[in-house]
Write an enzyme that holds these catalytic residues in place. Sequence first.
Site, PDB file in Angstrom:
ATOM      1  N   GLN A  10     -34.523 -34.161  30.824  1.00 47.88           N
ATOM      2  CA  GLN A  10     -35.633 -35.143  31.034  1.00 47.88           C
ATOM      3  C   GLN A  10     -35.106 -36.494  31.829  1.00 47.88           C
ATOM      4  OE1 GLN A  10     -37.702 -35.367  26.845  1.00 47.88           O
ATOM      5  NE2 GLN A  10     -38.857 -36.520  28.120  1.00 47.88           N
ATOM      6  N   SER A  91     -29.462 -31.654  27.181  1.00 48.31           N
ATOM      7  CA  SER A  91     -30.405 -32.004  26.307  1.00 48.31           C
ATOM      8  C   SER A  91     -31.392 -30.829  26.382  1.00 48.31           C
ATOM      9  CB  SER A  91     -31.153 -33.459  26.552  1.00 48.31           C
ATOM     10  OG  SER A  91     -32.086 -33.514  25.419  1.00 48.31           O
ATOM     11  N   LEU A  92     -32.546 -31.190  26.850  1.00 48.17           N
ATOM     12  CA  LEU A  92     -33.565 -30.241  27.197  1.00 48.17           C
ATOM     13  C   LEU A  92     -32.854 -28.969  27.973  1.00 48.17           C
ATOM     14  CD1 LEU A  92     -36.684 -29.072  27.070  1.00 48.17           C
ATOM     15  CD2 LEU A  92     -36.844 -30.153  29.518  1.00 48.17           C
ATOM     16  N   ARG A 116     -41.407 -29.666  20.663  1.00 45.68           N
ATOM     17  CA  ARG A 116     -40.217 -30.412  20.494  1.00 45.68           C
ATOM     18  C   ARG A 116     -40.640 -31.842  21.136  1.00 45.68           C
ATOM     19  NH1 ARG A 116     -36.046 -31.365  23.807  1.00 45.68           N
ATOM     20  NH2 ARG A 116     -33.843 -31.614  22.942  1.00 45.68           N
ATOM     21  N   HIS A 200     -31.726 -38.205  20.361  1.00 44.87           N
ATOM     22  CA  HIS A 200     -30.322 -37.862  20.115  1.00 44.87           C
ATOM     23  C   HIS A 200     -29.948 -38.981  19.254  1.00 44.87           C
ATOM     24  CE1 HIS A 200     -30.619 -34.560  23.006  1.00 44.87           C
ATOM     25  NE2 HIS A 200     -30.794 -35.474  23.781  1.00 44.87           N
ATOM     26  N   GLN A 248     -29.133 -30.883  17.616  1.00 50.18           N
ATOM     27  CA  GLN A 248     -28.883 -31.519  18.811  1.00 50.18           C
ATOM     28  C   GLN A 248     -29.938 -32.758  19.147  1.00 50.18           C
ATOM     29  OE1 GLN A 248     -31.315 -31.092  22.240  1.00 50.18           O
ATOM     30  NE2 GLN A 248     -29.906 -30.018  23.357  1.00 50.18           N
TER      31      GLN A 248
END
Length: 315
Positions: A10, A91-92, A116, A200, A248
Amino acid sequence: MKLAMIFPGQGSQSVGMLADLAAARPEVRATFDEASAVLGYDLWRLCSEGPEADLNATERTQPALLAAGVAAWRCWRASGGPVPAAMAGHSLGEITALVCAGSLGFADAIDVVRFRGREMQDAVPAGEGAMAAILGLDDEAVAAACAEAADGGVVVPVNFNSPGQVVIAGQAGAVERAVAACRARGAKRAVPLPVSVPSHSPLMRPAAERLRERLGPIEVASPMIRVHAFDDSFHETPDGIRDALYRQLFNPVRWAAVVRRMIADGVTHVVEAGPGKVLAGLVRRAEGGRGLNVQTIESAASLEAALAACHEEAT
């Protein structure tokens, strides 16, 4: 030549992303059409026309970036790009890497990341969470500043992106105090990020628990390409992958360590597949990163440049 393919998270999205690549390669629209069938709305139109506020809504951003990364990967392979020795995503982008490595089906992954994103946004009401980038301060000093500033609240380092670049996240007031503490410790810059989801951080634990339930029935396979995980481990077994994606959400992304591992493993070429050049910049700033050939795939020209770089080295 040893290639690693990396996928953004993102923040890399923008209205009009991949438009040039889509004009040259049919794989882009085909990939977005697959995603739209799952989502029930025209994802390509959203990415092409906006409005920007809708694209930046977390539950829409995540499917958009997943589709963009997979589309760039499909263009790469359809154009004769070599199979990489390793993959990673920020991340994503880690989920994008797992799709491209054959661990997750694309349609399943689109539905999962929509879920998510929604759960992440619901976990912390808008305005109550915050993130900030700290530049020019070492990891230990940032962690100490967060511990000092917490004062019963939540603020922690969540992205160790490159030497001297750490992102912190938590409750808005605690993040504001931590920014001041980092500046007092000599940070060159401390920049609040335009997000309300403290990704996170421990505040994401409720979203993670729901994601774990959602991942339970999803078919997951061991990757056909080596995939680095957020914590500098590797994805190997289906259950291990489910557990890593759960963890994560409320643990820091150790991107700098992932890049160091790639370099130690002999990677010579890195290609960022998807919109933007954020990860390419972080790779170049990594320890030893200047010696890497770093390319991107976000347009027809950048795809051709990346292909040429790899094919030239291979011959």
